[in-house]
Design an enzyme around this catalytic site. Structure first.
Site, PDB file in Angstrom:
ATOM      1  N   ASP A  34       0.823  -1.205   0.000  1.00 20.84           N
ATOM      2  CA  ASP A  34       0.000   0.000   0.000  1.00 20.84           C
ATOM      3  C   ASP A  34       0.856   1.253   0.000  1.00 20.84           C
ATOM      4  O   ASP A  34       2.044   1.210   0.272  1.00 20.84           O
ATOM      5  CB  ASP A  34      -0.886   0.000   1.244  1.00 20.84           C
ATOM      6  N   LYS A  56      -3.136   3.620  -3.168  1.00 17.64           N
ATOM      7  CA  LYS A  56      -4.090   4.563  -3.739  1.00 17.64           C
ATOM      8  C   LYS A  56      -3.861   5.914  -3.093  1.00 17.64           C
ATOM      9  O   LYS A  56      -3.818   6.010  -1.869  1.00 17.64           O
ATOM     10  CB  LYS A  56      -5.526   4.119  -3.435  1.00 17.64           C
ATOM     11  N   MET A 172      -7.971   9.075   9.036  1.00 23.77           N
ATOM     12  CA  MET A 172      -8.371   9.674   7.757  1.00 23.77           C
ATOM     13  C   MET A 172      -9.188  10.947   7.982  1.00 23.77           C
ATOM     14  O   MET A 172     -10.179  11.190   7.299  1.00 23.77           O
ATOM     15  CB  MET A 172      -9.194   8.670   6.929  1.00 23.77           C
TER      16      MET A 172
END
Ligand code: SAH
Length: 501
Positions: A34, A56, A172
């Site tokens: 990741d 991503k 996040m």
């Protein structure tokens, strides 16, 4: 043995991998990793492991869709490769690890899930924020603020409940920081509740902003903090000032490259990490034993007067084979041992041997010569050393009347396929450590070959011969160890950084 390992890499600091994760990393054939996996962690993968970035970037178009990642993972598994699916933190904390494990299950592919330290707890801990405290918090919740309204699995945040909890950790949350603070205040949290944002937790760029619910947004804007970051809200944040040991370390924020051969670098790397540095092992040389068997030498030890070791590598290879052959310390009974320096002496100690001669200063051939008896007439001397070593020792020993036999135990070969260029981009060095002239030579050759410029490098050298080699190759040495030990090398680097400070 499983086919697919879904592994939590922790928050980024390579020593925060679990032992299990480390073991699996070491034998991966393919690694799908990741975005948040640190370069230090990736550096632990075997050199021939295929590394695929499936990360991503938030906001930007997804580089690879979840279904595609899963398909790729299964494709490699079916080729019977050891597939490592390496994920930030813990695979099951906002990591879609469960979906990947289920995909394996559905496809009949065996899998193992290796838990990792979640950034929710670790980044807070490295910022000096305890999750609970008898005086400040008896419970905590970990939530994500990143919700996509359009998703079928959308669960609205339960602000009225969350505002009641002692400690809240939000993942996040950077792009929604003002909304988070506003909602918590609107639902009853006091505006002066301590709140912090910890970005790049456990990494060299870790930054902690401490404020309150009403001031956090403004303070973060001012300090230009970036994702990934966690937000912590609650009285426990008050402890950061006293408990933030990490950001106080002397090499905090510095990247150091260690150029020694990988067999020897762990001691130095460990010490540097303990001082807070981000350490990248860039082994520009490999140590390769040159002798098939040392049997004939071992057989003749009875007649030997002196056995001299000019490096810890040589001592290690020799003693490893000696004891590995079923012999014990008695086979060295009548032999006097001389070593070039402290590190070699330390290596002997591991085998329960104390050298008769260690130079008091100057851990190089000259020092050993000064420490050995002047008259060696008729003495059988074995010089156990590296191939292509300097000729000074055998010449001077013969001049003292010794009967010198040289045994080339190993050679140092350049590590040809070390991709310095990639590392240069992701983790450029503040300092590069050189522990021998050959590390300088091979490092400089690799730099040239890969079109990198040595001008900006600040080298730390183990001693005068290494520094001389650096000068020859136009590598600037900013500090030189006072003696040829790892301790002295680290010490001189610390002094240099303090002086800069
Ligand atoms: N499974 C991961 C979380 C994945 S979600 C875990 O257990 O840690 C990604 C979020 O994790 C980021 O947006 C950020 O909030 C947090 N995060 C990951 N690494 C971090 C780090 N080093 N420092 C601070 N936050 C981090």
């Amino acid at each position: 043995m499983a086919n697919v390992y879904i592994v939590g890499a922790g928050p980024g600091h390579p020593e925060l991998l679990t032992l299990r994760a480390h073991a699996v990393l070491k034998r991966a054939d393919v690694c799908l990793y990741d975005r948040l996996i640190s370069s230090e962690t990736l550096a632990l993968l075997p050199p021939d492991c295929e590394k695929i970035d499936v990360g991503k970037a938030p906001g930007v178009a997804h580089r690879m869709r979840q279904e595609d990642i899963q398909a790729l993972m299964l494709k490699y598994a079916r080729q019977n490769k050891v597939v490592l699916r390496l994920k930030g933190g813990d695979p099951y904390v906002f990591g879609r690890g469960a979906e990947e494990a289920k995909a394996c299950f559905d496809a009949g592919v065996s899998f193992e899930v290796v838990p990792g330290l979640t950034s929710a707890l670790t980044a807070a801990s490295f910022a000096g924020i305890p999750m609970t405290h008898r005086q400040a918090g008896a419970e905590f919740a970990v939530i994500t603020a990143h919700r996509r309204e359009d998703q079928a699995d959308h669960h609205p945040l339960k602000w009225p409940v969350l505002a009641q909890l002692d400690t809240l950790v939000i993942l996040m949350g950077v792009s929604m920081l003002s909304e988070i603070c506003r909602e918590l205040i609107a639902h009853g949290k006091a505006p002066d509740t301590p709140a912090a944002l910890v970005s790049q937790g456990t990494l060299i760029k870790q930054k902690t902003v401490v404020a309150t619910l009403s001031t956090l947004v403004e303070r973060c804007e001012k300090s230009g903090i970036q994702a990934p970051a966690i937000v912590v809200v609650g009285d426990v944040v008050r402890y950061t000032k006293t408990l933030c040991w990490f950001e106080r370390l002397p090499l905090f924020g510095k990247t150091v490259w260690v150029t020694r051969a990988s067999q020897q670098s762990s001691e130095l790397s460990e010490r540097l990490r303990e001082c807070g540095a981000q350490v990248l092992e860039t082994p520009v040389i490999e140590i390769k034993p040159t002798q098939e068997s040392l049997e004939p030498l071992f057989e003749s030890l009875r007649h030997v007067d002196w056995l001299l070791f000019t490096s810890a590598n040589g001592a290690e290879i020799f003693l490893n084979q000696l004891f590995g052959s079923g012999r014990d310390a008695r086979s060295l009974a009548g032999v006097k041992i001389g070593v070039i320096g402290k590190s070699t002496a330390d290596c002997l100690q591991k085998y329960g041997l104390s050298p008769d001669v260690v130079p008091r200063e100057q851990f190089q051939a000259e020092g050993l010569l000064a420490a050995l008896p002047e008259d060696l007439t008729g003495r059988q001397v074995i010089l156990a050393r590296a191939k292509k070593a300097r000729s000074l020792l055998p010449e001077k020993l013969s001049a003292r009347g010794a009967l010198v036999s040289m045994v080339d135990l190993y050679e140092t070969l350049p590590a040809e396929n070390l991709a310095l260029r990639d590392l240069w981009k992701t983790a450029p060095p503040d300092f590069v450590t050189f522990t021998s002239a050959s590390t300088v030579e091979h490092f400089s050759a690799l730099l040239r070959k890969q079109g990198l410029d040595s001008q900006s490098i600040q080298g730390i050298s183990i001693g005068p011969i290494t520094s001389e080699a650096a000068e020859k190759h136009q590598i600037k040495i900013v500090a030189q160890a006072s003696e040829a030990t790892m301790d002295a090398l680290v010490k001189v680097l610390l002094q240099f950084v303090k002086g800069q400070g």
